[in-house]
Design an enzyme around this catalytic site. Structure first.
Site, PDB file in Angstrom:
ATOM      1  N   ALA A  62      18.812 -23.736  18.311  1.00 49.09           N
ATOM      2  CA  ALA A  62      18.663 -23.108  19.631  1.00 49.09           C
ATOM      3  C   ALA A  62      17.409 -22.240  19.613  1.00 49.09           C
ATOM      4  CB  ALA A  62      19.894 -22.262  19.930  1.00 49.09           C
ATOM      5  N   LYS A  63      17.180 -21.591  20.740  1.00 49.57           N
ATOM      6  CA  LYS A  63      15.969 -20.775  20.889  1.00 49.57           C
ATOM      7  C   LYS A  63      15.773 -19.767  19.767  1.00 49.57           C
ATOM      8  CE  LYS A  63      15.367 -20.459  25.822  1.00 49.57           C
ATOM      9  NZ  LYS A  63      16.232 -19.876  26.819  1.00 49.57           N
TER      10      LYS A  63
END
Ligand code: GLU
Length: 321
Positions: free
Chosen positions: A258-259
Site C-alpha cells: 500500500a501507499k
C-alpha cells in the site's frame, strides 16, 4: 476451440485507488492463467464502493493494464455480450438476486452496526473483515418496513444473509482444499446496505455467474470471502467458478502492499521512465519465472506461466527492489 469448454476469466479492478505493483501482479497472473489456455477475458469495473471511488481511477486502471500489455475481449470500452461492464450500471441484476433471496427467506433486514454495513460495500481488506455478527436482528422483524421504523430519518436497514450451520469447502486451484464454518467464524453477513442495494459479496457472485466466468484468480486476501460467496452461489442456485488464490505482495511489515510502503503505482513508475517490460520482468521474477533484471513482455510469459512453480509465500517488497 469449443466455446463450451473455453476458460473465461475476468479482471475486476475497483477504481478506489491507483494500480500498484501488488495488484498488477495478481492481474498479470489472472491474465496469464486464462490466455495460456486460449481463454476469454472480461474486464469488469467494480465501482460500487461510492465513498472510496476516485474520479479517473477507472480509466487509469484500464490505461495501466493496457500499457503493461494485458488485453481483454469484453469490457467497458469494448462492449460485448455481457454488457454493461460497470457495476453501478448493473443494479437491476443485483436487485433481482436480492428479491430471490428475500422470497426464499434467506435474508433478513438488519439495523445493527453501520460500520459493518459500510465495509460490506467493497471487497474486504486487511482488518475490515474480522467482525463476527451474533445474529441480533435474525428473526426480529416481520418486514423491511418494520425495521426501517426503528431507525432515525436518513438511515436504512441493511439485508443480511442467513448463514446455515456447518462447514463449506472448496478446492482452490493454488491453495488446495479449504474449509470454513461461516456460521461459527463470522455469522450472518451483510449483502446489501439498503432495500435494493448490493454490496461486494452479492454483486461479485451475480456478475461472475451472469458473465459466465469459469475461473476467478485473485489475491489470497479474498480467500476468506470465497466461503461467503459460495453460500450465495448455492442460495441462488448458481454454478460457482474455479477459484485460484495467489499470494499477495506485502511490504517489509508483512502487510498488503500500500501507499505506506512507498510509491509503487504503475502510473508513477511509468512517469518516472520505467518501461513496461521492466515491470513485467520484476513481477515475473517475483513469481520465479524470470531472472532478476530481465525485461519481458507479458505475452512472453505465456509459456513460462505455471502455478505449480509459483512461490506460495507472500512476496516481500522492499523499496530497493
Ligand atoms: N474488485 C475487487 C478488488 O479490487 C476484486 C474482487 C474479486 O476479485 O472478487 O479488490
Amino acid at each position: 476451440m469449443n466455446e463450451v469448454c473455453r476458460v473465461v476469466g475476468r479482471l475486476a479492478p475497483s477504481p478506489t485507488g491507483a494500480l500498484h505493483l501488488g495488484n498488477a501482479r495478481s492481474f498479470l497472473l489472472a491474465w496469464l492463467s486464462v490466455r495460456s489456455r486460449d481463454g476469454r477475458i472480461i474486464m469488469r469495473m467494480e465501482d460500487l464502493d461510492h465513498p472510496k471511488v476516485k474520479p479517473q481511477a477507472a480509466q487509469q486502471a484500464l490505461d495501466d493494464l493496457h500499457w503493461l500489455g494485458l488485453d481483454w475481449d469484453e469490457g467497458p470500452e469494448l462492449g460485448g455480450d455481457n454488457a454493461p461492464y460497470v457495476q453501478t450500471q448493473r443494479a437491476g441484476l443485483y436487485r433481482e438476486a436480492l428479491e430471490q433471496l428475500q422470497s426464499a427467506g434467506l435474508v433478513y433486514p438488519c439495523i445493527c452496526s453501520r460500520r459493518d454495513v459500510e465495509n460490506a460495500q467493497s471487497a474486504p481488506q486487511e482488518g475490515e473483515d474480522a467482525v463476527y455478527y451474533a445474529g441480533t436482528c435474525r428473526g426480529r422483524f416481520d418486514s423491511y418496513a418494520a425495521a426501517r421504523d426503528l431507525l432515525p430519518e436518513g438511515r436504512l436497514p441493511a439485508w443480511r444473509f442467513r448463514v446455515a450451520e456447518g462447514s463449506i469447502c472448496f478446492d482452490d486451484g493454488f491453495c488446495g482444499r479449504c474449509c470454513e464454518d461461516v456460521a461459527g467464524s463470522r455469522g450472518d453477513f451483510v449483502l446489501a446496505r439498503h432495500e435494493y442495494g448490493a454490496g461486494y459479496m452479492l454483486a461479485v457472485v451475480v456478475d461472475d455467474a451472469a458473465m459466465g466466468v469459469t475461473e476467478v484468480l485473485r489475491g489470497d486476501d479474498l480467500l476468506p470471502a470465497t466461503f461467503r460467496q459460495l453460500l450465495i452461489y448455492r442460495a441462488l442456485g448458481l454454478m460457482p467458478p474455479e477459484f485460484v488464490h495467489v499470494p499477495l505482495v506485502v511490504g517489509p511489515d508483512g502487510r498488503r502492499l500500500a501507499k505506506r510502503h512507498g510509491d509503487t503505482r504503475i502510473a508513477a513508475l511509468r512517469a518516472a521512465g520505467v518501461s513496461a517490460e521492466r515491470i513485467i520482468g520484476l513481477l515475473a521474477y517475483w513469481c520465479g519465472w524470470a531472472e532478476q533484471g530481465e525485461e519481458l513482455r507479458a505475452e512472453q510469459l505465456l509459456t513460462r506461466f505455471d502455478l505449480k512453480s509459483l512461490n506460495p509465500k507472500p512476496v516481500v517488497f522492499t523499496s530497493n527492489g
